[in-house]
Design a protein around this motif. Sequence first.
Motif, PDB file in Angstrom:
ATOM      1  N   ILE A  98      11.974 -22.220 -27.005  1.00  0.00           N
ATOM      2  CA  ILE A  98      12.972 -21.692 -26.296  1.00  0.00           C
ATOM      3  C   ILE A  98      13.089 -22.547 -25.749  1.00  0.00           C
ATOM      4  O   ILE A  98      13.090 -23.431 -24.930  1.00  0.00           O
ATOM      5  N   PRO A  99      14.703 -22.257 -25.842  1.00  0.00           N
ATOM      6  CA  PRO A  99      15.866 -22.699 -24.511  1.00  0.00           C
ATOM      7  C   PRO A  99      15.043 -22.953 -22.747  1.00  0.00           C
ATOM      8  O   PRO A  99      14.325 -21.281 -22.844  1.00  0.00           O
ATOM      9  N   ASN A 100      15.229 -23.156 -21.690  1.00  0.00           N
ATOM     10  CA  ASN A 100      14.968 -23.341 -20.432  1.00  0.00           C
ATOM     11  C   ASN A 100      15.480 -22.128 -20.175  1.00  0.00           C
ATOM     12  O   ASN A 100      14.870 -21.608 -19.960  1.00  0.00           O
ATOM     13  N   ALA A 101      16.615 -22.004 -20.285  1.00  0.00           N
ATOM     14  CA  ALA A 101      18.086 -21.341 -19.571  1.00  0.00           C
ATOM     15  C   ALA A 101      17.328 -20.166 -20.293  1.00  0.00           C
ATOM     16  O   ALA A 101      16.927 -18.961 -19.555  1.00  0.00           O
ATOM     17  N   LYS A 102      16.912 -19.479 -21.121  1.00  0.00           N
ATOM     18  CA  LYS A 102      16.612 -18.115 -22.229  1.00  0.00           C
ATOM     19  C   LYS A 102      14.950 -17.810 -21.651  1.00  0.00           C
ATOM     20  O   LYS A 102      14.670 -16.404 -21.426  1.00  0.00           O
ATOM     21  N   LEU A 103      14.002 -18.752 -21.412  1.00  0.00           N
ATOM     22  CA  LEU A 103      13.057 -19.464 -21.103  1.00  0.00           C
ATOM     23  C   LEU A 103      13.006 -18.029 -19.262  1.00  0.00           C
ATOM     24  O   LEU A 103      11.974 -17.205 -19.598  1.00  0.00           O
ATOM     25  N   GLY A 104      13.459 -18.721 -18.497  1.00  0.00           N
ATOM     26  CA  GLY A 104      13.941 -18.509 -17.425  1.00  0.00           C
ATOM     27  C   GLY A 104      14.716 -16.872 -16.828  1.00  0.00           C
ATOM     28  O   GLY A 104      13.983 -16.406 -16.274  1.00  0.00           O
TER      29      GLY A 104
ATOM     30  N   ARG B 127       3.831 -14.721 -23.482  1.00  0.00           N
ATOM     31  CA  ARG B 127       4.330 -13.364 -24.578  1.00  0.00           C
ATOM     32  C   ARG B 127       5.120 -13.203 -24.024  1.00  0.00           C
ATOM     33  O   ARG B 127       5.655 -12.671 -22.850  1.00  0.00           O
ATOM     34  N   LEU B 128       6.511 -13.500 -25.065  1.00  0.00           N
ATOM     35  CA  LEU B 128       8.445 -13.384 -24.209  1.00  0.00           C
ATOM     36  C   LEU B 128       8.347 -11.486 -24.718  1.00  0.00           C
ATOM     37  O   LEU B 128       7.451 -10.967 -26.006  1.00  0.00           O
ATOM     38  N   SER B 129       9.223 -10.664 -23.961  1.00  0.00           N
ATOM     39  CA  SER B 129       9.475  -9.398 -24.542  1.00  0.00           C
ATOM     40  C   SER B 129      10.356  -9.848 -25.974  1.00  0.00           C
ATOM     41  O   SER B 129       9.751  -8.456 -26.989  1.00  0.00           O
ATOM     42  N   SER B 130      11.349 -10.597 -26.891  1.00  0.00           N
ATOM     43  CA  SER B 130      11.299 -10.053 -27.901  1.00  0.00           C
ATOM     44  C   SER B 130      10.279 -10.762 -29.115  1.00  0.00           C
ATOM     45  O   SER B 130      10.033 -10.530 -30.629  1.00  0.00           O
ATOM     46  N   GLY B 131       8.795 -10.943 -28.694  1.00  0.00           N
ATOM     47  CA  GLY B 131       7.679 -10.957 -29.818  1.00  0.00           C
ATOM     48  C   GLY B 131       6.970 -12.285 -29.683  1.00  0.00           C
ATOM     49  O   GLY B 131       5.694 -12.197 -30.241  1.00  0.00           O
ATOM     50  N   GLU B 132       7.796 -13.578 -29.549  1.00  0.00           N
ATOM     51  CA  GLU B 132       6.736 -14.945 -29.677  1.00  0.00           C
ATOM     52  C   GLU B 132       6.172 -14.710 -28.284  1.00  0.00           C
ATOM     53  O   GLU B 132       6.218 -14.483 -26.910  1.00  0.00           O
TER      54      GLU B 132
ATOM     55  N   ARG C 245      15.192 -30.069 -21.602  1.00  0.00           N
ATOM     56  CA  ARG C 245      16.524 -28.974 -22.796  1.00  0.00           C
ATOM     57  C   ARG C 245      15.101 -27.409 -23.364  1.00  0.00           C
ATOM     58  O   ARG C 245      15.930 -26.767 -23.317  1.00  0.00           O
ATOM     59  N   ASN C 246      14.315 -28.052 -23.625  1.00  0.00           N
ATOM     60  CA  ASN C 246      13.770 -26.854 -23.788  1.00  0.00           C
ATOM     61  C   ASN C 246      12.048 -26.667 -23.392  1.00  0.00           C
ATOM     62  O   ASN C 246      11.600 -27.966 -23.061  1.00  0.00           O
ATOM     63  N   THR C 247      11.467 -25.580 -23.824  1.00  0.00           N
ATOM     64  CA  THR C 247      10.433 -25.502 -23.969  1.00  0.00           C
ATOM     65  C   THR C 247       9.411 -24.936 -25.511  1.00  0.00           C
ATOM     66  O   THR C 247       9.935 -24.383 -25.965  1.00  0.00           O
ATOM     67  N   ALA C 248       8.546 -25.946 -25.784  1.00  0.00           N
ATOM     68  CA  ALA C 248       7.830 -25.795 -26.927  1.00  0.00           C
ATOM     69  C   ALA C 248       6.887 -25.373 -26.738  1.00  0.00           C
ATOM     70  O   ALA C 248       6.192 -25.387 -26.037  1.00  0.00           O
ATOM     71  N   VAL C 249       6.490 -23.969 -27.436  1.00  0.00           N
ATOM     72  CA  VAL C 249       5.478 -23.114 -28.286  1.00  0.00           C
ATOM     73  C   VAL C 249       4.409 -22.691 -29.287  1.00  0.00           C
ATOM     74  O   VAL C 249       5.480 -22.921 -29.885  1.00  0.00           O
ATOM     75  N   ARG C 250       2.934 -23.064 -29.126  1.00  0.00           N
ATOM     76  CA  ARG C 250       2.207 -23.488 -30.537  1.00  0.00           C
ATOM     77  C   ARG C 250       1.285 -22.204 -31.089  1.00  0.00           C
ATOM     78  O   ARG C 250       1.353 -21.728 -29.617  1.00  0.00           O
TER      79      ARG C 250
ATOM     80  N   MET D  39       8.567 -12.365 -19.248  1.00  0.00           N
ATOM     81  CA  MET D  39       6.910 -12.118 -19.470  1.00  0.00           C
ATOM     82  C   MET D  39       6.153 -12.430 -19.668  1.00  0.00           C
ATOM     83  O   MET D  39       5.958 -11.856 -18.214  1.00  0.00           O
ATOM     84  N   THR D  40       5.111 -12.161 -20.484  1.00  0.00           N
ATOM     85  CA  THR D  40       3.621 -12.344 -20.341  1.00  0.00           C
ATOM     86  C   THR D  40       2.549 -13.555 -20.117  1.00  0.00           C
ATOM     87  O   THR D  40       3.143 -14.385 -21.159  1.00  0.00           O
ATOM     88  N   ASN D  41       2.167 -14.054 -18.334  1.00  0.00           N
ATOM     89  CA  ASN D  41       1.724 -14.879 -19.262  1.00  0.00           C
ATOM     90  C   ASN D  41       0.042 -14.887 -18.631  1.00  0.00           C
ATOM     91  O   ASN D  41      -0.162 -14.367 -17.860  1.00  0.00           O
ATOM     92  N   PHE D  42      -0.868 -14.953 -20.001  1.00  0.00           N
ATOM     93  CA  PHE D  42      -2.114 -14.664 -20.300  1.00  0.00           C
ATOM     94  C   PHE D  42      -3.010 -15.721 -19.364  1.00  0.00           C
ATOM     95  O   PHE D  42      -4.261 -15.515 -19.589  1.00  0.00           O
ATOM     96  N   HIS D  43      -2.524 -16.797 -18.590  1.00  0.00           N
ATOM     97  CA  HIS D  43      -3.232 -18.109 -17.953  1.00  0.00           C
ATOM     98  C   HIS D  43      -2.720 -16.990 -16.151  1.00  0.00           C
ATOM     99  O   HIS D  43      -3.546 -18.341 -15.605  1.00  0.00           O
ATOM    100  N   GLN D  44      -2.654 -16.215 -16.245  1.00  0.00           N
ATOM    101  CA  GLN D  44      -2.778 -16.253 -14.230  1.00  0.00           C
ATOM    102  C   GLN D  44      -2.339 -14.534 -14.236  1.00  0.00           C
ATOM    103  O   GLN D  44      -2.139 -14.030 -15.207  1.00  0.00           O
TER     104      GLN D  44
END
Length: 359
Positions: A221-227, A192-197, A207-212, A231-236
């Motif tokens: 999501i562009p990789n540079a923006k994701l980095g 979950r990103l801070s922007s809500g996605e 180039r980018n990351t695909a989130v379903r 972000m909250t990772n619910f699997h870590q």
Amino acid sequence: MNRTLTPHDVIVVGAALLCAAAAGALLRVALRWLGERARTTRWSGDDIIVDTLRTLAPWAAMAAGVAAAAAALPLTPTVGHDVNQVLVAVLILVTTVTAARVVADLVRSLALSRSGVAGTATIFVNITRIAVLAMGVLILLETLGVSIAPLLTALGVGGLAVALALQDTLANLFAGIHILASKTVQPGHYIRLSSGEEGYVVDINWRNTAVRQLSDNLVIIPNAKLGNTIMTNFHQPERQMSVMVQARVGYGSDLDHVERVTIEVAGKVMSGVEGGVVDHETSVRFHTFGESGIDFSVFLRALEFSNQYLIKHEFMKELHRRFRAEGIEIPLPTRTLVLPDQDRTPLADRTPLADRPVV
């Protein structure tokens, strides 16, 4: 040509080509049988190698047959050398393409085994494929007598100009490599990103990351923006997660009895609902004296993020059913309004409106 072509030469050439074709067909049959055996194993790498050899082996057999046929013909040294060069070039190209496919499939298989939920990291697959193809092309040029030193120099100078022109693309590329190398996000994770996605990571490419999302929509999501985002990772650090459910009982309820009933209901739901952690010790915490009742939280446990919705659904149904059976009140919010000019005479002593004098 040192001598004239004879019928014997034609027979030898035909025999060599027929033997090459027969050898290629036999190799394909043998490798098909070997592929069926490989599919019964747990390791997927042998399937990739056998399927690739089924493409490479017939080409190698045909090249050997053509080389044998060329050796039997009365060719001049120059023509014979050219024929050998063409055969070597074909073998190098076929081997390069085959090796690129093998390495890429092995990397993809490794990514699948490490990622969990049917995800792929195509950024590594594409990088390895391009690297193998580039090495094969350089080997081919060197074999054909083409000097690769000027080519490498030109690529070095041109690479600087390309890097300046593709700053955003390279930023996304290196951000994707960093994300995968640091293992902060992997295909199959729920983020979950801070922007809500939010959603499951399906793929991380160059180039980018695909989130379903849970609604089966894809967020790119562009990789540079994701980095660079929070972000909250619910699997870590692990897939299991706590599931908190809020509830309320009336002030007249026996809280010890409420706690026992809630824990019994939670144990039943954890063992009977798919995605619940059976051996989890449910906890109940009363925390607020509310306006209409006492509020408390129930902490359940889910195997992974998407299981929490079914667990909450079944738990609330079963808790409501047990509270009604046990006589435990779930209060409704109530309000008492007192108006400033309200008649404060007791209700029994008030004069009915019909008997009051008209002013």
